[in-house]
Write a protein that holds these residues in place. Structure first.
Motif, mmCIF file in Angstrom:
data_model
loop_
_atom_site.group_PDB
_atom_site.id
_atom_site.type_symbol
_atom_site.label_atom_id
_atom_site.label_comp_id
_atom_site.label_asym_id
_atom_site.label_seq_id
_atom_site.Cartn_x
_atom_site.Cartn_y
_atom_site.Cartn_z
ATOM 1 N N ARG A 257 3.542 -0.930 1.676
ATOM 2 C CA ARG A 257 2.286 -1.589 2.019
ATOM 3 C C ARG A 257 2.219 -1.879 3.523
ATOM 4 N NH1 ARG A 257 0.120 -6.520 -1.543
ATOM 5 N NH2 ARG A 257 -0.048 -4.728 -2.952
ATOM 6 N N GLU B 149 1.451 1.377 5.326
ATOM 7 C CA GLU B 149 0.046 1.755 5.143
ATOM 8 C C GLU B 149 -0.863 0.905 6.027
ATOM 9 O OE1 GLU B 149 -0.351 1.366 0.921
ATOM 10 O OE2 GLU B 149 0.201 3.481 0.561
ATOM 11 N N ARG B 150 -0.522 -0.394 6.188
ATOM 12 C CA ARG B 150 -1.313 -1.233 7.095
ATOM 13 C C ARG B 150 -1.148 -0.765 8.535
ATOM 14 N NH1 ARG B 150 0.229 -5.973 3.866
ATOM 15 N NH2 ARG B 150 1.950 -6.290 5.329
#
Length: 239
Positions: free
Chosen positions: A36, A39-40
């Motif tokens: 995550r 992806e950020r």
């Protein structure tokens, strides 16, 4: 590794792998963070204009377009100072503003330590300039459309003042900039005179970029009458 360093390293990881994709999971393992988080980070890079694309599929992942990015710029404080000194010579030319912008971009990508050293070194360099402002020739007012017309190959509409100050309208086909002596000129095919003419930049009162493309003309700029001056293309200086 803080986020800024990770974003920089992430770009270099994708650059080294290109054109092969890297999955978010692979990148997460590489930088020891969660998927995550990666992806950020990738979304932040995309929003800032970095050309990172997602390729779907089992063998897909994230890809960096190497043709639209540059590797890190390594420049020494002495090189940055040399650029500043060299760019000083462009004062009064059509490229003075572009030169300042280029130098600011170079300084912006230098690490803080090298940038500070460059500033310190530049502070110990002094340039000789005319004691009186009256001895310094004024910088020509260069309309923005001139550079754009040359780069895009488009016709210009000029309002031009002759030596007596009389204004005439000229539709011209830009060919080149000519300078390095006392004045800078736009070399162009003048449709009013049906021939090549040199227009002093400080006498151009207005310039409008037209939609019309410049037709091909067999013109050898080396044959211009330059009043005893020799022409030297920038290509001979390594450009």
């Amino acid at each position: 590794m803080n986020r800024t360093d990770r974003l920089y390293a992430l770009v270099e990881e994708l650059r080294a792998a290109a054109p092969r994709p890297r999955s978010a999971r692979t990148l997460a393992l590489r930088f020891e963070v969660s998927v995550r988080t990666i992806e950020r980070d990738l979304a932040a890079l995309q929003q800032s204009g970095v050309p990172v694309y997602a390729e779907p599929g089992r063998s897909g992942g994230y890809v960096l377009d190497r043709e639209r990015t540059l590797p890190p710029l390594t420049i020494t404080p002495a090189e940055a100072t040399a650029l500043a000194v060299a760019l000083r010579a462009l004062t009064g030319t059509p490229f003075a503003a572009d030169a300042r912008s280029a130098l600011h971009k170079v300084l912006a990508v230098m690490p803080d330590r090298e940038r500070t050293a460059a500033t310190d070194l530049a502070g110990r360099v002094q340039l000789l300039v005319p004691a009186s402002a009256e001895r310094q020739p004024p910088a020509p007012a260069v309309p923005g459309p001139l550079r754009e017309a040359l780069a895009a190959g488009r016709v210009l509409r000029l309002e031009y003042a002759d030596v007596a100050g009389a204004l005439t309208g000229r539709t011209v086909e830009p060919l080149a900039f000519l300078g390095g002596a006392d004045h800078w000129y736009l070399v162009a095919w003048c449709r009013l005179r049906s021939g090549v003419r040199c227009f002093r930049l400080d006498r151009i009162r207005e310039a409008a970029l037209l939609d019309e493309r410049i037709p091909e003309r067999a013109i050898d700029l080396a044959e211009l009458d330059t009043l005893g001056w020799d022409l030297m293309p920038l290509t001979e200086l390594g450009m």
